[in-house]
Scaffold this motif. Structure first.
Motif, mmCIF file in Angstrom:
data_model
loop_
_atom_site.group_PDB
_atom_site.id
_atom_site.type_symbol
_atom_site.label_atom_id
_atom_site.label_comp_id
_atom_site.label_asym_id
_atom_site.label_seq_id
_atom_site.Cartn_x
_atom_site.Cartn_y
_atom_site.Cartn_z
ATOM 1 N N TYR A 139 0.840 -1.195 -0.050
ATOM 2 C CA TYR A 139 0.244 -0.047 -0.040
ATOM 3 C C TYR A 139 0.793 1.227 -0.073
ATOM 4 O O TYR A 139 2.214 1.100 0.287
ATOM 5 C CB TYR A 139 -0.781 0.079 1.180
ATOM 6 N N ASP A 140 0.230 2.359 -0.425
ATOM 7 C CA ASP A 140 0.990 3.438 -0.362
ATOM 8 C C ASP A 140 0.888 4.115 1.054
ATOM 9 O O ASP A 140 -0.106 4.818 1.256
ATOM 10 C CB ASP A 140 0.495 4.606 -1.619
ATOM 11 N N THR A 141 1.893 3.966 1.709
ATOM 12 C CA THR A 141 1.743 4.605 3.107
ATOM 13 C C THR A 141 2.395 5.811 3.355
ATOM 14 O O THR A 141 2.674 6.152 4.387
ATOM 15 C CB THR A 141 2.249 3.469 4.236
ATOM 16 N N ARG A 142 2.859 6.332 2.223
ATOM 17 C CA ARG A 142 3.886 7.589 2.500
ATOM 18 C C ARG A 142 3.225 8.827 3.355
ATOM 19 O O ARG A 142 3.780 9.186 4.301
ATOM 20 C CB ARG A 142 4.240 8.122 1.333
ATOM 21 N N THR A 149 5.207 10.483 11.908
ATOM 22 C CA THR A 149 6.432 11.036 12.069
ATOM 23 C C THR A 149 6.382 12.456 12.897
ATOM 24 O O THR A 149 6.684 12.608 13.739
ATOM 25 C CB THR A 149 7.240 11.618 10.697
ATOM 26 N N ALA A 150 5.216 13.004 12.461
ATOM 27 C CA ALA A 150 4.725 14.342 12.932
ATOM 28 C C ALA A 150 4.070 14.039 14.373
ATOM 29 O O ALA A 150 4.528 14.866 15.383
ATOM 30 C CB ALA A 150 3.795 15.259 12.165
ATOM 31 N N LEU A 151 3.390 13.104 14.472
ATOM 32 C CA LEU A 151 2.972 12.855 15.748
ATOM 33 C C LEU A 151 3.912 12.116 16.604
ATOM 34 O O LEU A 151 3.785 12.531 17.855
ATOM 35 C CB LEU A 151 1.761 11.590 15.576
ATOM 36 N N ASP A 152 4.963 11.657 16.407
ATOM 37 C CA ASP A 152 5.973 11.153 17.049
ATOM 38 C C ASP A 152 6.609 12.272 17.605
ATOM 39 O O ASP A 152 7.200 12.142 18.871
ATOM 40 C CB ASP A 152 6.880 10.054 16.265
ATOM 41 N N GLU A 153 6.868 13.204 16.839
ATOM 42 C CA GLU A 153 7.673 14.294 17.251
ATOM 43 C C GLU A 153 6.777 15.218 18.324
ATOM 44 O O GLU A 153 7.411 15.661 19.425
ATOM 45 C CB GLU A 153 7.933 15.428 16.072
ATOM 46 N N SER A 154 5.520 15.182 18.068
ATOM 47 C CA SER A 154 4.738 16.011 19.266
ATOM 48 C C SER A 154 4.732 15.055 20.584
ATOM 49 O O SER A 154 4.772 15.557 21.610
ATOM 50 C CB SER A 154 3.291 16.001 18.587
ATOM 51 N N PHE A 155 4.729 13.959 20.294
ATOM 52 C CA PHE A 155 4.892 12.802 21.501
ATOM 53 C C PHE A 155 6.237 12.936 22.244
ATOM 54 O O PHE A 155 6.116 13.285 23.664
ATOM 55 C CB PHE A 155 4.843 11.441 21.033
ATOM 56 N N LEU A 156 7.035 13.224 21.377
ATOM 57 C CA LEU A 156 8.502 13.427 22.147
ATOM 58 C C LEU A 156 8.625 14.815 22.929
ATOM 59 O O LEU A 156 9.125 14.747 24.090
ATOM 60 C CB LEU A 156 9.643 13.477 21.056
ATOM 61 N N ARG A 157 7.812 15.764 22.224
ATOM 62 C CA ARG A 157 8.144 17.027 22.851
ATOM 63 C C ARG A 157 7.198 16.884 24.392
ATOM 64 O O ARG A 157 7.549 17.766 25.056
ATOM 65 C CB ARG A 157 7.283 18.248 21.943
ATOM 66 N N MET A 158 6.005 16.462 24.288
ATOM 67 C CA MET A 158 5.329 16.436 25.368
ATOM 68 C C MET A 158 5.841 15.604 26.390
ATOM 69 O O MET A 158 5.796 15.899 27.472
ATOM 70 C CB MET A 158 3.717 15.547 25.032
ATOM 71 N N LYS A 159 6.567 14.557 25.965
ATOM 72 C CA LYS A 159 7.533 13.779 26.919
ATOM 73 C C LYS A 159 8.267 14.539 27.695
ATOM 74 O O LYS A 159 8.608 14.459 28.762
ATOM 75 C CB LYS A 159 7.961 12.416 26.336
ATOM 76 N N GLU A 160 9.213 15.317 26.663
ATOM 77 C CA GLU A 160 10.061 16.286 27.353
ATOM 78 C C GLU A 160 9.581 17.276 28.359
ATOM 79 O O GLU A 160 10.051 17.458 29.575
ATOM 80 C CB GLU A 160 10.844 17.030 26.372
ATOM 81 N N ILE A 178 10.434 4.402 6.974
ATOM 82 C CA ILE A 178 10.720 5.872 7.020
ATOM 83 C C ILE A 178 12.345 5.911 7.002
ATOM 84 O O ILE A 178 13.212 5.581 7.849
ATOM 85 C CB ILE A 178 10.445 6.533 8.121
ATOM 86 N N MET A 179 12.999 6.227 5.721
ATOM 87 C CA MET A 179 14.160 6.374 5.507
ATOM 88 C C MET A 179 15.020 7.593 6.033
ATOM 89 O O MET A 179 16.138 7.544 6.275
ATOM 90 C CB MET A 179 14.458 6.069 3.920
ATOM 91 N N ALA A 180 14.141 8.780 6.144
ATOM 92 C CA ALA A 180 14.883 9.781 6.476
ATOM 93 C C ALA A 180 13.865 10.636 7.182
ATOM 94 O O ALA A 180 12.772 10.544 7.187
ATOM 95 C CB ALA A 180 15.468 10.614 5.567
ATOM 96 N N PRO A 181 14.353 11.381 8.273
ATOM 97 C CA PRO A 181 13.459 12.173 9.050
ATOM 98 C C PRO A 181 12.866 13.291 8.610
ATOM 99 O O PRO A 181 13.374 13.879 7.344
ATOM 100 C CB PRO A 181 14.346 12.911 10.062
ATOM 101 N N ILE A 182 11.819 13.562 8.688
ATOM 102 C CA ILE A 182 11.034 14.771 7.990
ATOM 103 C C ILE A 182 11.239 16.052 8.534
ATOM 104 O O ILE A 182 11.049 16.337 9.747
ATOM 105 C CB ILE A 182 9.315 14.474 8.094
ATOM 106 N N THR A 183 11.852 17.172 7.722
ATOM 107 C CA THR A 183 12.091 18.363 8.444
ATOM 108 C C THR A 183 11.078 19.354 8.109
ATOM 109 O O THR A 183 10.320 19.400 7.084
ATOM 110 C CB THR A 183 13.352 18.851 7.815
ATOM 111 N N ARG A 184 10.921 20.263 9.040
ATOM 112 C CA ARG A 184 9.922 21.241 9.038
ATOM 113 C C ARG A 184 10.224 22.528 9.330
ATOM 114 O O ARG A 184 11.228 22.706 10.357
ATOM 115 C CB ARG A 184 8.414 20.910 9.843
ATOM 116 N N LYS A 185 9.711 23.520 8.988
ATOM 117 C CA LYS A 185 10.184 25.005 9.522
ATOM 118 C C LYS A 185 9.757 25.157 11.053
ATOM 119 O O LYS A 185 10.369 25.906 11.636
ATOM 120 C CB LYS A 185 9.201 26.187 8.426
ATOM 121 N N LYS A 186 8.573 24.774 11.272
ATOM 122 C CA LYS A 186 8.076 25.065 12.713
ATOM 123 C C LYS A 186 7.540 23.867 13.282
ATOM 124 O O LYS A 186 6.885 23.052 12.672
ATOM 125 C CB LYS A 186 7.227 26.288 12.825
ATOM 126 N N PRO A 187 7.461 23.591 14.555
ATOM 127 C CA PRO A 187 6.710 22.361 15.157
ATOM 128 C C PRO A 187 5.543 22.472 15.080
ATOM 129 O O PRO A 187 4.566 23.319 14.992
ATOM 130 C CB PRO A 187 7.236 22.488 16.704
#
Length: 200
Positions: A139-142, A149-160, A178-187
């Motif tokens: 399936y196309d899971t991209r 990945t975005a949710l994991d980043e939010s999870f990490l910030r909440m845990k911190e 997921i081969m590489a991290p997703i980069t974004r301009k703001k959280p």
């Protein structure tokens, strides 16, 4: 070889085989959040190869475990083939349901309605990882991977914030496809205008 480690692998293999039998026996009653779930065999299978590979000085036990793992995986392959696309679609539906539940749980955590620790089962993170690993070739899971990945980043910030510590990003397990991290301009703000669901 650590006996506890070997016993744990035996336990995991037993659970893996039992999950296939239960999924077969209760196929007509599988639900994403029920007592019997389509994803159970994938969930139990996930991680076992890493446990076997991690064995040191196994005195031949590693090969024995691989043989048992292959035997059980053959049962899962036969079951999957017998059910055809219906079962694969059920797994994909589970994945989407768990990602939606993960997103909702983070929203509740952001509003202090649940906690990351005591309500961790609501996040379904291990099941999501297992299903992405299982399905990303069919399936196309991209878009799902980007969202998770975005949710994991939010999870990490909440845990911190909750623990008052600076955790390393590596402490949030990466999804296998997921081969590489997703980069974004703001959280992301999980429940606000930067909600990750609105980014894809």
């Amino acid at each position: 070889m650590d006996n506890d480690q070997a016993n744990y692998i035996r336990h995991r293999l037993q659970r893996y085989e039992e999950s296939i039998r239960e999924t077969q026996d209760h196929f007509d009653h599988l639900e994403s959040f029920g007592s019997y779930r389509a994803c159970a065999p994938c969930y139990e299978k996930f991680g076992i190869p890493h446990l076997i590979e991690a064995l040191k000085n196994s005195n031949g036990m590693e090969e024995t475990f691989w043989q048992e793992y292959d035997r059980i995986s053959g049962k899962l392959a036969a079951f999957t083939t017998s059910k055809g696309q219906i079962y694969r679609d059920m797994l994909y539906a589970d994945l989407k349901n768990y990602v939606a539940a993960y997103h909702s749980a983070l929203c509740y955590a952001d509003l202090n309605m649940i906690t990351l620790e005591s309500d961790h089962d609501l996040f379904n993170r291990e099941a999501i990882r297992a299903l992405i690993a299982e399905l990303h070739g069919d399936y196309d899971t991209r878009d799902i991977e980007i969202l998770v990945t975005a949710l994991d980043e939010s999870f990490l910030r909440m845990k911190e914030t909750t623990e008052g510590t600076c955790l390393k990003k590596s402490q949030v397990p990466a999804h296998p496809s997921i081969m590489a991290p997703i980069t974004r301009k703001k959280p992301f703000s999980v429940c606000g205008e930067n909600d990750p669901k609105r980014q894809i």
